[in-house]
Design an enzyme around this catalytic site. Structure first.
Site, mmCIF file in Angstrom:
data_model
loop_
_atom_site.group_PDB
_atom_site.id
_atom_site.type_symbol
_atom_site.label_atom_id
_atom_site.label_comp_id
_atom_site.label_asym_id
_atom_site.label_seq_id
_atom_site.Cartn_x
_atom_site.Cartn_y
_atom_site.Cartn_z
ATOM 1 N N GLY A 18 0.823 -1.209 0.000
ATOM 2 C CA GLY A 18 0.000 0.000 0.000
ATOM 3 C C GLY A 18 0.853 1.253 0.000
ATOM 4 O O GLY A 18 2.084 1.190 -0.056
ATOM 5 N N PHE A 19 0.167 2.379 0.085
ATOM 6 C CA PHE A 19 0.858 3.673 0.023
ATOM 7 C C PHE A 19 1.827 3.832 1.215
ATOM 8 O O PHE A 19 3.054 3.867 1.030
ATOM 9 C CB PHE A 19 -0.213 4.774 -0.017
ATOM 10 C CG PHE A 19 0.267 6.147 0.300
ATOM 11 C CD1 PHE A 19 1.408 6.674 -0.299
ATOM 12 C CD2 PHE A 19 -0.429 6.936 1.215
ATOM 13 C CE1 PHE A 19 1.840 7.955 0.002
ATOM 14 C CE2 PHE A 19 -0.011 8.214 1.509
ATOM 15 C CZ PHE A 19 1.135 8.722 0.915
ATOM 16 N N ASP A 39 0.568 -8.829 1.306
ATOM 17 C CA ASP A 39 -0.496 -7.961 0.786
ATOM 18 C C ASP A 39 -1.345 -8.789 -0.180
ATOM 19 O O ASP A 39 -0.806 -9.603 -0.927
ATOM 20 C CB ASP A 39 0.134 -6.774 0.035
ATOM 21 C CG ASP A 39 -0.797 -5.577 -0.076
ATOM 22 O OD1 ASP A 39 -0.422 -4.484 0.379
ATOM 23 O OD2 ASP A 39 -1.906 -5.726 -0.641
ATOM 24 N N TYR A 161 -15.114 1.400 8.067
ATOM 25 C CA TYR A 161 -13.690 1.668 8.308
ATOM 26 C C TYR A 161 -13.464 2.091 9.767
ATOM 27 O O TYR A 161 -12.619 1.519 10.461
ATOM 28 C CB TYR A 161 -13.227 2.781 7.369
ATOM 29 C CG TYR A 161 -11.745 3.079 7.434
ATOM 30 C CD1 TYR A 161 -10.806 2.169 6.962
ATOM 31 C CD2 TYR A 161 -11.279 4.291 7.954
ATOM 32 C CE1 TYR A 161 -9.452 2.457 7.008
ATOM 33 C CE2 TYR A 161 -9.931 4.579 7.998
ATOM 34 C CZ TYR A 161 -9.010 3.666 7.523
ATOM 35 O OH TYR A 161 -7.677 3.948 7.571
#
Ligand code: UDP
Length: 322
Positions: A18-19, A39, A161
Site C-alpha cells: 500500500g501507500f 499484501d 472503516y
C-alpha cells in the site's frame, strides 16, 4: 525511552504494497531490518514495491491476512524466531476504496487483525497497529487528543472503516491487558505523497491529478471542512519512532497544520501554477467537519514532529509524477 528491535531482525509488514506500507518497507530496509511484506493486492499495488524486489532482505508474500493461508505462507518463508515485529497496515484506506469494499474492510479490521495478533504472539514479536484519526469520527473536541473517545455513527457508511479500526484497537488493548502483548497503536492522520493511487479518490490525489490535467478541482460541500496533511516521510518517521519506543498507549502521528479544503485547492493550484477553477459537488454523508491532531504525546514521548510543509510536500509529490 527507546526499546529498539534487534538489529537485522525480520519485520513483517501487512499491507506492505500500500501507500504508507511501501514507504515503511523501504525505510525499515534502509534501517537494516529484513522485511517481509504481505499484501492481497486488493487496493495495494505490487508496483509500489518493484524497486525493492532485488534488495537483499526483502520478501513479498501475496496473501490476505483474513485467511489462515496467508499466515501459513508467512510461516513458510520466515522462521518465527527471527521475527521481531509484525505491523498491520492491511486495509482499504481511502473513503471510496472502503465504501466499495464494506465487508472486506470490516473483515480485515477484525479477523485480519486478530489473525495477525495471534501470529505476532506465536513469534513472540512486537505488534504495531495502524489505526486512524477516523476513530475520532466527526469530532466534538478540537484538536483531537488521544484521550478523546470520538464521535462515530456506528451504522453510517463510514463506520465500516471507523468501527473496524476501533475494533482493532480494542483487540490490541485486550491482548495487552490479558495476554501481555507487546503492542503499539499509531493513529494516522491524512497523509500524502508519492505512490498514492491516482484514482484513490482522496482530496490531495484528486486535486493534484485534476490540476495536472487542466480540469476543475472538485470540492465536496462548501470547502469549509478542515484536514491536516502530513507528508509520507514524516509520517513513516513517526511510526518507526513509535515502533522503537516503549509507548504502549495510542499515539497521534500527523501534521497539526490545519487547512480548509478550499485553502488546499488554493495551495495546489499555486504550486502547479494553474488557474484555479472549482467544481462544487455534494458532501458525502458523515464527512468529518474538522480534523487536526494534537501531537503533544508524540513530541514529548517520541521527540517527533513533522518537518515537511504542505507546499514543499505537494511539490515533491508532483515531481514524482513527472
Ligand atoms: N474532498 C473534496 N474533494 C475531493 C475529494 C475529497 O472536497 O475531490 C473532501 C472530502 O469530502 C473530505 C476531505 O476532502 O472533507 C478529505 O477527504 P479524503 O477523502 O482525502 O479523506 P478523509 O479525511 O475524508 O478520510
Amino acid at each position: 525511552m527507546m526499546t529498539s528491535l534487534p538489529e537485522g531482525s525480520v519485520v513483517v509488514v501487512a499491507g506492505g504494497a500500500g501507500f504508507i506500507g511501501s514507504h515503511l518497507c523501504e525505510r525499515l530496509l534502509t534501517d537494516g531490518y529484513q522485511v517481509v511484506a504481505v499484501d492481497d493486492l486488493s487496493t495495494g499495488d505490487s508496483g509500489n514495491l518493484s524497486h525493492l524486489s532485488a534488495t537483499d532482505g526483502f520478501t513479498f508474500v501475496e496473501g490476505d491476512i483474513v485467511l489462515p493461508s496467508a499466515i501459513e505462507q508467512l510461516t513458510d518463508v520466515v522462521d518465527p524466531h527471527d521475527v521481531s515485529a509484525v505491523l498491520n497496515f492491511a486495509s482499504p484506506a481511502s473513503p471510496p476504496a472502503y465504501l466499495q469494499r464494506p465487508l472486506d474492510t470490516l473483515a480485515v479490521g477484525s479477523t485480519g487483525t486478530w489473525n495477525l495478533i495471534n501470529y505476532a504472539v506465536s513469534c513472540s514479536a512486537r505488534f504495531l497497529m495502524a489505526s486512524t484519526s477516523e476513530v475520532y469520527g466527526d469530532p466534538l473536541e478540537h484538536p483531537q487528543v488521544e484521550t478523546y473517545w470520538g464521535n462515530v455513527n456506528p451504522i453510517g457508511e463510514r463506520s465500516v472503516y471507523d468501527e473496524a479500526k476501533r475494533f482493532s484497537e480494542a483487540l490490541v488493548a485486550a491482548h495487552q491487558r490479558s495476554a501481555g502483548l507487546d503492542a503499539r497503536i499509531v493513529r494516522i492522520f491524512n497523509t500524502y505523497g508519492p505512490r498514492m493511487q491516482p484514482d484513490d479518490g482522496r482530496v490531495v490525489t484528486n486535486m493534484v491529478h485534476q490540476s495536472l490535467a487542466g480540469k476543475p478541482l472538485t470540492i465536496y460541500g462548501d470547502g469549509s471542512q478542515t484536514r491536516s496533511f502530513c507528508y509520507v516521510t514524516d509520517e513513516v518517521d513517526g511510526i518507526v519512532r513509535l515502533l522503537q519506543s516503549d509507548v504502549v498507549r495510542p499515539v497521534n502521528i500527523g501534521n497539526p497544520n490545519e487547512f480548509t479544503i478550499r485553502e488546499l485547492a488554493d495551495v495546489i493550484a499555486e504550486v502547479l501554477g494553474a488557474d484555479l477553477s472549482i467544481e462544487y459537488l455534494p458532501l458525502p454523508s458523515d464527512d468529518p467537519k474538522v480534523r487536526q491532531p494534537d501531537i503533544s504525546r508524540a513530541r514529548d514521548l517520541l521527540g517527533w514532529e513533522p518537518k515537511v510543509q504542505l507546499r514543499d510536500g505537494i511539490r515533491q509529490m508532483v515531481e514524482s509524477l513527472q
